[in-house]
Design an enzyme around this catalytic site. Structure first.
Site, short mmCIF file in Angstrom:
data_model
loop_
_atom_site.label_atom_id
_atom_site.label_comp_id
_atom_site.label_asym_id
_atom_site.label_seq_id
_atom_site.Cartn_x
_atom_site.Cartn_y
_atom_site.Cartn_z
N GLU A 83 0.85 -1.23 0.15
CA GLU A 83 -0.07 -0.03 -0.08
C GLU A 83 0.88 1.34 -0.16
OE1 GLU A 83 -2.27 0.57 3.64
OE2 GLU A 83 -1.60 -1.55 4.20
N CYS A 120 -3.68 -3.73 4.21
CA CYS A 120 -2.88 -4.72 4.91
C CYS A 120 -3.06 -6.14 4.41
CB CYS A 120 -2.94 -4.71 6.24
SG CYS A 120 -2.39 -2.99 6.65
N HIS A 244 -3.29 -10.34 11.71
CA HIS A 244 -2.71 -9.07 11.28
C HIS A 244 -2.33 -8.17 12.57
CE1 HIS A 244 -1.84 -5.27 9.47
NE2 HIS A 244 -2.95 -4.75 9.78
N1 COA Z 1 0.17 3.01 30.36
C1 COA Z 1 -0.69 1.95 29.82
N2 COA Z 1 -1.56 2.08 28.62
C2 COA Z 1 -1.47 3.26 28.23
C3 COA Z 1 -0.90 4.38 28.43
C4 COA Z 1 -0.04 4.18 29.68
N3 COA Z 1 0.60 5.32 30.11
N4 COA Z 1 -1.29 5.50 27.76
C5 COA Z 1 -1.90 4.95 26.74
N5 COA Z 1 -2.22 3.55 27.13
C6 COA Z 1 -3.02 2.56 26.23
C7 COA Z 1 -4.43 3.13 25.99
O1 COA Z 1 -5.40 2.81 27.10
C8 COA Z 1 -4.90 2.30 24.77
O2 COA Z 1 -5.30 1.12 25.06
P1 COA Z 1 -6.70 0.57 24.76
O3 COA Z 1 -7.20 0.74 23.45
O4 COA Z 1 -6.61 -0.81 25.30
O5 COA Z 1 -7.38 1.39 25.97
C9 COA Z 1 -3.23 2.26 24.03
O6 COA Z 1 -2.39 2.56 24.97
C10 COA Z 1 -3.11 3.34 23.01
O7 COA Z 1 -3.24 4.52 23.64
P2 COA Z 1 -4.23 5.85 22.77
O8 COA Z 1 -4.24 6.88 23.89
O9 COA Z 1 -5.59 5.15 22.40
O10 COA Z 1 -3.40 6.20 21.65
P3 COA Z 1 -3.75 6.79 20.34
O11 COA Z 1 -4.69 8.12 20.59
O12 COA Z 1 -2.30 7.48 19.88
O13 COA Z 1 -4.09 6.14 19.19
C11 COA Z 1 -4.26 4.34 17.41
C12 COA Z 1 -3.78 4.68 18.99
C13 COA Z 1 -3.79 2.75 17.52
C14 COA Z 1 -5.70 4.74 17.20
C15 COA Z 1 -3.04 5.21 16.86
O14 COA Z 1 -2.03 4.72 16.86
C16 COA Z 1 -3.41 4.98 15.09
O15 COA Z 1 -4.31 5.75 14.59
N6 COA Z 1 -2.79 3.92 14.68
C17 COA Z 1 -2.75 3.89 13.17
C18 COA Z 1 -4.18 2.87 12.85
C19 COA Z 1 -4.21 1.51 13.17
O16 COA Z 1 -2.96 1.23 13.21
N7 COA Z 1 -5.30 1.14 13.28
C20 COA Z 1 -5.38 -0.54 13.65
C21 COA Z 1 -6.33 -1.19 12.87
S1 COA Z 1 -5.42 -1.54 11.20
#
Ligand code: COA
Length: 445
Positions: A83, A120, A244
């Site tokens: 991609e 993916c 994945h």
């Molecule tokens: N200690 C422990 N865990 C923590 C933490 C800390 N200090 N701070 C955050 N976390 C956890 C959150 O609770 C969350 O877990 P949960 O979803 O089980 O609740 C995780 O870490 C991620 O934190 P979050 O604040 O949600 O991160 P983010 O706002 O940066 O977004 C994604 C995370 C995955 C949405 C972002 O990285 C993204 O857009 N990724 C690309 C898209 C992707 O990969 N999608 C997946 C499907 S293909």
């Protein structure tokens, strides 16, 4: 019936490494545990300035052909799943074939080449295409080369920046395979979704939270569809379940959902009933919200049980080892997860031949696919030949300033001076632009 599946695998990582809790989190003012505990990531792989999807894919394919003693005449098909393509017409597979023709005797003039796109899940779709081509008897005794290669880079300060990665997986799909045979049965969960897309742009537009929900919804549909053709699944039937893996925390969620689904109406649900009750059934609830809330509570209680945790440690955790060190490789991620599980089995001297894997692939946009695989006798030798651990050890560890510079170097909208941070050795490198805007490559001894 002819047995068809994955005969050999090679994995190639980008040559740079970004330490997420140690370097990235402090620079972003974030708690390192968001990475280690939340997302489940330790570091991510990055491409050096001379690396791209062609060099990484060609390097993985070169290692595979060299190790297996193959020549171009043995390959009847080259499909690249990506991609991160940079051309809307000329497929990446032609570039990779060109690279390989520079180092092997002969050519790929009679091989069918293409490029697969569906976020993916395209890597698994390319494996499927190869499988179908062989099962249809059109391969003339030749094998197919499938290469999943991506530079999973996000715009700076996008939440996705936390989950970047870069690398390639090359797979040889053949009759009577050494590693795994693929099941005829497959399940799909597919819908028009807007969770992650790149409308004529290099870095994706992502609704990250939604993509997590869509992943789970499509995966559940795919599992149900798979069971409708293959019969009910049971957790004891599968030694490992590679999913994945955009980041290991995503798989933690998928595994809980999958486990809850497959234990419904089984002895496992009965055994756990004393401890956490039975699973909520929709007919017992007046409205959907109440049912969903009860299901969420049941799932949380389920993941706390010793029973679940033992299953997770044995069946899911081993699939995540490589991913924790490399981040998201998009099309290659589920294939890295399988390799990681098989490496775990090898290290722990597990007798896997004849055992089954359940594989859950996903691509945003969105589609999930589930199928089973039967491990073959030759798996040990093939997995023992992987060099990914040495490659990961050799990566150059970036400072935050170097990370910013390398991100800019790969940004198509920026014109910056690039300096190599590593010295290429025995690999293909990007070698500048040709007169029609094509990318040029050469092999460095
Ligand atoms: N200690 C422990 N865990 C923590 C933490 C800390 N200090 N701070 C955050 N976390 C956890 C959150 O609770 C969350 O877990 P949960 O979803 O089980 O609740 C995780 O870490 C991620 O934190 P979050 O604040 O949600 O991160 P983010 O706002 O940066 O977004 C994604 C995370 C995955 C949405 C972002 O990285 C993204 O857009 N990724 C690309 C898209 C992707 O990969 N999608 C997946 C499907 S293909």
């Amino acid at each position: 019936m002819t047995s068809v599946g994955i005969d050999a695998i090679e994995i190639w990582t980008g040559n740079l490494e970004l330490d997420l809790p140690g370097t990235f989190a402090p620079a972003k003012g974030e708690d390192p545990e968001k990475y280690t505990k939340g997302l489940g990531l330790q570091s991510s792989s990055f491409p050096d300035s001379y690396e791209d999807i062609v060099t990484m894919g060609a390097n993985a394919a070169y290692r595979l052909m060299d190790r297996k003693g193959l020549e171009p005449v043995d390959i009847g098909r080259i499909d690249v799943a990506t991609e991160s393509a940079f051309d809307n017409s000329k497929p990446v597979s032609t570039y990779i074939a060109g690279c390989l023709e520079d180092v092997f005797e002969g050519d790929f003039h009679h091989a069918n080449k293409g490029e697969r796109k569906f976020a993916c899940v395209a890597g698994t779709q390319s494996v499927d295409d190869a499988y179908n081509w062989i099962r249809a008897g059109r391969n003339r005794g030749r094998a197919a080369l499938v290469i999943a290669t991506d530079t999973a880079l996000y715009a700076r300060d996008d939440p996705g920046e936390a989950t970047q990665g870069a690398g390639a997986v090359a797979m040889l799909i053949d009759e009577d395979p050494n590693i795994v045979e693929l099941s005829t049965e497959q399940g799909y969960g597919s819908a028009d979704e807007t969770d992650f897309l790149k409308p004529q742009q290099q870095f994706p537009s992502v609704d990250g939270k939604r993509s997590v929900q869509v992943y789970l919804a499509r995966m559940r549909e795919a599992l149900e569809d798979y069971e409708s053709v293959a019969g009910d699944t049971h957790p004891d039937n599968f030694s490992y379940i590679p999913f994945h893996t955009p980041f290991p925390g995503m798989v933690r969620k998928a595994a809980a959902l999958g486990y809850r689904n497959v234990i419904r109406d089984t002895d496992v649900e009965d055994t756990l009933a004393d401890e956490i009750g039975r699973q909520p059934r929709p007919e017992a609830f007046g409205d959907d919200d109440a049912f969903l809330e009860a299901t969420k509570e049941y799932t949380e209680a389920l993941t706390e049980t010793d029973h679940y945790q033992t299953w997770y440690e044995g069946t899911i955790e081993p699939t995540l080892t490589i991913s924790r060190s490399v981040g998201n490789w998009y099309t290659g991620s589920v294939h890295v997860a399988r390799a990681s599980a098989l490496q775990h089995a090898l290290e722990n001297d597990v007798d896997l031949a004849g055992e089954k894997l359940l594989v859950g692939s996903y691509g945003s946009g969105a589609q999930a696919e589930v199928h089973a695989e039967t491990v073959r006798d030759g798996w040990r030798e093939e997995i023992g030949a992987l060099s990914i651990d040495d490659q990961l050890e050799r990566r150059y560890s970036l400072s935050f300033a170097e990370y910013e510079a390398i991100h800019d170097a790969h940004n198509h909208d920026k014109d910056v001076e690039t300096t190599e941070l590593t010295t290429p050795e025995h690999e293909f490198v990007f070698d500048g632009w040709g007169r029609m805007g094509e990318r040029k490559y050469r092999f460095v001894e």
